[in-house]
Scaffold this active site. Structure first.
Site, PDB file in Angstrom:
ATOM      1  N   GLU A   1     -11.971 -17.275  -8.029  1.00 52.56           N
ATOM      2  CA  GLU A   1     -13.187 -18.010  -8.348  1.00 52.56           C
ATOM      3  C   GLU A   1     -13.806 -17.523  -9.655  1.00 52.56           C
ATOM      4  O   GLU A   1     -14.353 -18.298 -10.423  1.00 52.56           O
ATOM      5  CB  GLU A   1     -14.178 -17.882  -7.188  1.00 52.56           C
TER       6      GLU A   1
ATOM      7  N   MET B   1      -9.544 -10.723  11.222  1.00 51.56           N
ATOM      8  CA  MET B   1      -8.274 -11.243  11.730  1.00 51.56           C
ATOM      9  C   MET B   1      -7.196 -10.164  11.839  1.00 51.56           C
ATOM     10  O   MET B   1      -6.372 -10.188  12.755  1.00 51.56           O
ATOM     11  CB  MET B   1      -7.803 -12.403  10.827  1.00 51.56           C
TER      12      MET B   1
ATOM     13  N   HIS C   1     -17.397 -23.292  -0.935  1.00 50.90           N
ATOM     14  CA  HIS C   1     -16.144 -22.755  -1.512  1.00 50.90           C
ATOM     15  C   HIS C   1     -15.535 -23.708  -2.534  1.00 50.90           C
ATOM     16  O   HIS C   1     -14.324 -23.693  -2.760  1.00 50.90           O
ATOM     17  CB  HIS C   1     -15.073 -22.495  -0.427  1.00 50.90           C
TER      18      HIS C   1
ATOM     19  N   ASN D   1     -22.026 -12.678  -9.803  1.00 51.61           N
ATOM     20  CA  ASN D   1     -22.205 -13.267  -8.478  1.00 51.61           C
ATOM     21  C   ASN D   1     -23.257 -12.426  -7.760  1.00 51.61           C
ATOM     22  O   ASN D   1     -22.980 -11.322  -7.297  1.00 51.61           O
ATOM     23  CB  ASN D   1     -20.855 -13.231  -7.746  1.00 51.61           C
TER      24      ASN D   1
ATOM     25  N   ARG E   1     -22.366 -17.578 -10.426  1.00 49.75           N
ATOM     26  CA  ARG E   1     -22.039 -18.354  -9.244  1.00 49.75           C
ATOM     27  C   ARG E   1     -23.345 -18.685  -8.531  1.00 49.75           C
ATOM     28  O   ARG E   1     -24.147 -17.793  -8.252  1.00 49.75           O
ATOM     29  CB  ARG E   1     -21.151 -17.548  -8.309  1.00 49.75           C
TER      30      ARG E   1
ATOM     31  N   ARG F   1     -18.767 -16.993  12.859  1.00 51.02           N
ATOM     32  CA  ARG F   1     -19.422 -18.303  12.973  1.00 51.02           C
ATOM     33  C   ARG F   1     -18.637 -19.213  13.906  1.00 51.02           C
ATOM     34  O   ARG F   1     -17.406 -19.173  13.922  1.00 51.02           O
ATOM     35  CB  ARG F   1     -19.521 -18.963  11.593  1.00 51.02           C
TER      36      ARG F   1
END
Lengths: 291, 400
Positions: free
Chosen positions: B385, B284, B180, B7, B91, B241
């Site tokens: 992933e 978070m 995603h 990746n 990826r 974002r």
């Protein structure tokens, strides 16, 4: 093609600061040279202020600012630029001093290092003539404000090699992501020559009483989508710089159209130099905002 | 078969080495600060100790070489020769409309990925550098590209088109792509296993919420709709974002604040979301912490975040005319019980009987967080992933 990761910048005045900031923003390690430590610190302070302003406008995060500041290095002497892959000279438009710097850089830097000048009116060929390797001397004329204006005039002197030109063009387009236009040596190149004539003619229009400063600026700004009208533009370049450029072009070309307007001379003599002195055709606060 | 999964980011390269038959991870690692003098290679062989190496790594080519050196290292390596690597899976963020599934790398495929640079200027070029670097260092080894957008290519026109002049779609391919995809694909398959029902019968809403966040309505194993759009800015509120907003805000703000395109782009991508509302953090965990200490801005950021996610789940339930399960995955989804609680507690109308105790459990396994017998289930499914990229690579190389 040697990659450029370390760049030297000689002279950290208004243009030099803009160039350093832009290079560091694009990921290069920048080595700055000024006359003394105090001036270097002052320049770094100005760059930090400029980055802070961009943060206020959400253009930059604090992490990005830190990265940019970390890539700016103070160099006390020209000899510290020995392992830079590119050096940009951007001191005041004084041929003798520039020649002196190029003579030194020529000895300090390996022969394949590009030596560029940000001069807007002086002869590249003449600058190159003091070096043993004139083929690696080239002009990179940035336009103020450097971080926002995506144009570089890449100026070829008489002996600038194709390889130097191609490497510079690659650098401009792929490393600092600006548009490069090729110009051959000639006083004022394209940008300075045309814009100074434009500004000078606006002053003639003013002298003749055809329209006011405000109305001339509005007419050109709104009518032809300029960001600033000719008078505010001149204020932002610095009226002394505009005058100096016109005088040099007047001398070089010998044509009357380059003769500086009397208003311009008068204002420079009075010390009203535009945004940097707080007053020119308009008034400005200390951050350069028009009041 | 040994498969290397890569990746590549603009200045980073993450990798995992799989023995795909047993799906065992042999080693994981990453190279950071590519292009600098002090690039860092971090390598961890499974069961071994983590190794850190700082050196000058100029480009992705050199990074791949260093990774290969490390994988075959006498002491820290996990194989004796690079010839043991049978295939490499990459990826790639944007596959545009050309790639509806993972595919073997050929000259044509590379050309097409280059053509898509326009749509993902920050993400696709480094992936291409990774592919070229592997070609140079592992000549002849088959490579497979797995796209973030591919899984969502099943969307019908009514969900992928924007109601703006059609000519913009024809000229510039402006449409919803969604991101995603690998994760939404993986967790929906895992969820079907946990639920013990065929994927083709299920109506799922998958919520991949990490630093970037998107959710997808998955019906019959295919994406019906997803919250990210042309770029990963649309949809849910994220760490930095904005997610959805009135598009008129963009020109209005540019005019009022005299912002340039770059500035407004940076504002919406890097200075908005949790960070903008809380004024504290984009993370978070820190928001939840500050909220527990009584910070009202953090509370507001949390409430907006969970409210917007709940709206999307409701909308997707309506879009699919029903819902069998909601799946939480990725950093926030897998770990933040307060977020899951705030979202699910007010979804009783969907038949959710939330189980607070199960929600608080910490586990790396896929699990229910609703009570037994709840009409609609809520699951936490850790995403993987890399494993899906390795599986896709295996299938494609085996059959080619």
């Amino acid at each position: 093609m040697t990659a450029v990761r370390k760049a030297g910048v000689v002279g950290a005045g208004t243009m030099g600061q803009g160039i350093c900031e832009m290079l560091a923003f694009n990921g290069l390690e920048v080595y700055m040279v000024e006359q003394d430590e105090e001036k270097l610190n002052q320049s770094l302070g100005m760059i930090e202020q400029s980055l802070d302003k961009q943060m206020e406008r959400w253009a930059l995060t604090s992490a990005e600012k830190k990265l940019v500041m970390n890539r700016l290095n103070k160099a006390a002497e020209l000899s510290e630029l020995a392992d830079c892959e590119l050096v940009i000279e951007t001191i005041t438009e004084d041929l003798d001093r520039k020649r002196d710097i190029f003579t030194q850089l020529d000895q300090i830097c390996a022969p394949d290092v590009i030596l560029a000048s940000n001069t807007s009116t002086l002869s590249l060929t003449e600058l190159a003539s003091v070096t043993a390797h004139p083929e690696r001397v080239i002009g990179m004329h940035f336009v103020y404000p450097v971080s926002k204006t995506d144009l570089v005039e890449i100026v070829r002197g008489l002996k600038t090699s194709d390889e130097t030109f191609n490497r510079t063009k690659h650098f401009v387009e792929n490393i600092i992501h600006k548009n490069g236009v090729m110009v051959f040596e000639s006083p004022g190149f394209v940008t300075t020559r045309l814009i100074c004539l434009f500004i000078n003619e606006a002053m003639h229009v003013l002298e003749e009483g055809v329209a006011s400063v405000n109305d001339i600026d509005s007419a050109m700004r709104i009518g032809y989508s300029f960001q600033h009208g000719p008078f505010e533009m001149a204020d932002r370049f610095g009226l002394d710089s505009v005058l100096a450029a016109l005088e040099r072009m007047f001398r070089e070309y010998g044509e009357l159209k380059y003769r500086p307007s009397f208003i311009l001379k008068k204002m420079v003599r009075a010390g009203q130099l535009g945004a940097k002195s707080g007053a020119g055709f308009f008034n400005y606060d200390k951050d350069g905002v028009r009041v | 078969m040994i498969i290397l999964v890569m990746n590549a980011g603009s200045s980073s390269l993450k990798y995992q080495l799989y023995n795909i038959e047993s799906e065992a991870v042999l080693a994981v690692g990453r190279v950071e600060r590519i292009g600098m003098e002090d690039s860092i290679l971090t390598h961890e062989p499974t069961g071994g100790i983590e190794v850190n190496r700082v050196s000058e790594i100029l480009d992705h080519n050199e990074a791949v070489r260093k990774v290969i050196d490390m994988l075959t290292h006498r002491e820290h390596g996990v194989m004796s020769s690079i010839s043991e690597i049978n295939a490499v899976g990459h990826r790639v963020v944007h596959g545009g409309e050309s790639f509806k599934q993972s595919t073997l790398v050929t000259g044509e495929v590379k050309q097409e990925i280059r053509r898509l640079f326009d749509l993902a200027p920050l993400h696709n070029p480094p992936a291409m550098m990774g592919i070229t670097a592997v070609e140079l260092n592992l000549p002849g080894v088959p490579q497979v590209v797995v796209f973030d957008t591919a899984f969502h290519q099943s969307m019908p026109k009514e969900s992928f088109l924007y109601p703006i002049p059609m000519v913009l779609y024809r000229r510039h391919k402006i449409r919803r792509y969604g991101f995603h995809g690998t994760s939404h694909d993986y967790v929906s398959k895992q969820a079907a296993k946990v639920l013990g029902r065929p994927l083709e019968e299920l109506k799922l809403v998958t919520c991949h919420i990490g630093n970037g966040a998107s959710c997808a309505a998955i019906m019959e194993g295919k994406t019906l709709d997803t919250s990210m759009g042309l770029t990963p800015l649309e949809g849910l509120m994220m760490g930095t974002r904005s997610g959805d907003l009135d598009p008129a805000i963009v020109p209005f703000t540019m005019n009022k604040e005299e912002l340039t395109l770059n500035e407004v782009n940076s504002m919406l991508n890097k200075h908005s979301g949790l960070l903008a509302i809380s004024g504290i953090s984009s993370d978070m965990r820190e928001i939840v912490q500050a909220m527990s200490e009584g910070d009202s801005h953090a509370k507001l950021a949390f409430d907006m975040y969970t409210y917007r996610l709940r709206k999307y789940i409701g909308a997707y339930a309506a879009a699919m005319d029903g819902i069998d399960a909601i799946i939480f995955t990725a950093g926030v989804g897998e770990n933040s019980w307060p977020v899951r609680k705030a979202v699910c507690e007010k979804l009783t109308f969907l038949g959710i009987e939330f189980d607070e105790e199960r929600n608080m459990e910490k586990s790396k396994e896929a699990r229910y967080i609703t009570k037994d017998g709840s009409r609609t289930s809520v699951l936490v499914v850790p995403t993987n992933e890399e494993l899906l990229i390795a599986r896709d690579t295996f299938e494609i190389v085996k059959s080619s």
